[in-house]
Design a protein around this motif. Structure first.
Motif, mmCIF file in Angstrom:
data_model
loop_
_atom_site.group_PDB
_atom_site.id
_atom_site.type_symbol
_atom_site.label_atom_id
_atom_site.label_comp_id
_atom_site.label_asym_id
_atom_site.label_seq_id
_atom_site.Cartn_x
_atom_site.Cartn_y
_atom_site.Cartn_z
ATOM 1 N N LYS A 61 0.822 -1.212 0.000
ATOM 2 C CA LYS A 61 0.000 0.000 0.000
ATOM 3 C C LYS A 61 0.854 1.258 0.000
ATOM 4 O O LYS A 61 0.406 2.324 -0.417
ATOM 5 N N PHE A 62 2.082 1.137 0.492
ATOM 6 C CA PHE A 62 2.982 2.284 0.563
ATOM 7 C C PHE A 62 4.104 2.192 -0.472
ATOM 8 O O PHE A 62 5.047 2.983 -0.448
ATOM 9 N N GLY A 63 4.011 1.195 -1.356
ATOM 10 C CA GLY A 63 5.043 1.026 -2.366
ATOM 11 C C GLY A 63 6.366 0.565 -1.792
ATOM 12 O O GLY A 63 7.431 0.913 -2.320
ATOM 13 N N LEU A 64 6.312 -0.231 -0.724
ATOM 14 C CA LEU A 64 7.513 -0.692 -0.053
ATOM 15 C C LEU A 64 7.619 -2.205 -0.116
ATOM 16 O O LEU A 64 6.627 -2.903 -0.319
ATOM 17 N N ASP A 65 8.840 -2.708 0.055
ATOM 18 C CA ASP A 65 9.042 -4.126 0.302
ATOM 19 C C ASP A 65 9.797 -4.249 1.622
ATOM 20 O O ASP A 65 10.153 -3.253 2.263
#
Length: 238
Positions: free
Chosen positions: A33-37
């Motif tokens: 949702k936050f564009g993170l891994d």
């Protein structure tokens, strides 16, 4: 009745261990949702939680372990660490002195036992579980026990609470207590919204200590008007 308190919880939370606990227990769908891994999220946690800088006696220091007091990630780190471990501790606790009731808020825990002699047995048990964490306890007196901002009274198995009158109004209330639960991924990931702000702050301090100290000093003073701590650092070079 008894209350247990973790002694100096924030400064005794092991940073590297807790960071790995948080990352390993996060659901990747929440990070999406936050564009993170997980790799980038671990780096963000490292920047915001592992590089706490403070000034003492005109010198800048970096806190190498433990959670700093004040930053918004502090309670999340402390709670994530205890949530993970206390579930195992309660499951592994011998039945002969296991508490009947266990409710914790941050570093304060309210407990009920079958017999008063079980209190110290459980206290010794908890204090043997992790080298960084030590508990202290307070037992009821005259069927009463102060806990957070309330006085809990046990009247033949019927419990009453009254609010204590304090000179200040605390933000922590007994209504916020909860049982130990699995990690609340959404709450942990929501901290990503504040990462940018903290990254800028930490990066500014790192640049301040680099070879471009003078330029950073001029920019910082121009933008903030603050010069005392910077000039002290330049003068002492601690």
């Amino acid at each position: 009745m008894a209350s247990f308190d973790v002694e100096s919880l924030f400064t005794n939370v092991p940073l590297h261990e807790t960071t790995e606990l948080i990352v390993n227990n996060l659901n990747i769908s929440h990070l999406d949702k936050f564009g993170l891994d997980k790799v980038h999220f671990r780096k963000l946690l490292g920047i915001t939680a592992h590089h706490s800088v403070f000034c003492f006696d005109d010198c800048l220091y970096t806190q190498t372990d433990g959670v700093a007091m004040g930053p918004p990630l502090g309670p999340s780190y402390a709670n994530a660490f205890l949530c993970h471990h206390e579930q195992d501790w309660l499951e592994q606790c011998p039945l002969e002195f296991k508490p009947l009731h266990y409710r914790r808020y941050i570093d304060d825990t309210f407990l009920l036992f079958k017999h008063p002699s079980h209190v110290n047995l459980f206290l010794d048990y908890l204090n043997s579980k992790h080298p960084s964490i030590k508990f202290s306890c307070e037992m009821q007196k005259d069927n009463q026990l102060p806990f957070l901002d309330t006085m809990v009274t046990n009247n033949n198995g019927i419990f009453h609470t009254t609010k204590e009158r304090l000179a200040w109004e605390p933000r922590l209330t007994i209504g916020s207590m909860r049982e130990p639960t699995p990690f609340h991924e959404a709450r942990l990931v929501s901290g990503a919204n504040s990462f940018g702000r903290h990254c800028q702050w930490v990066t500014g301090l790192q640049v301040l200590r680099s070879q471009s100290l003078r330029c950073s000093h001029l920019d910082f003073v121009r933008n903030t008007g603050k010069r005392t701590i910077i000039e002290r650092h330049r003068a002492t070079r601690c």
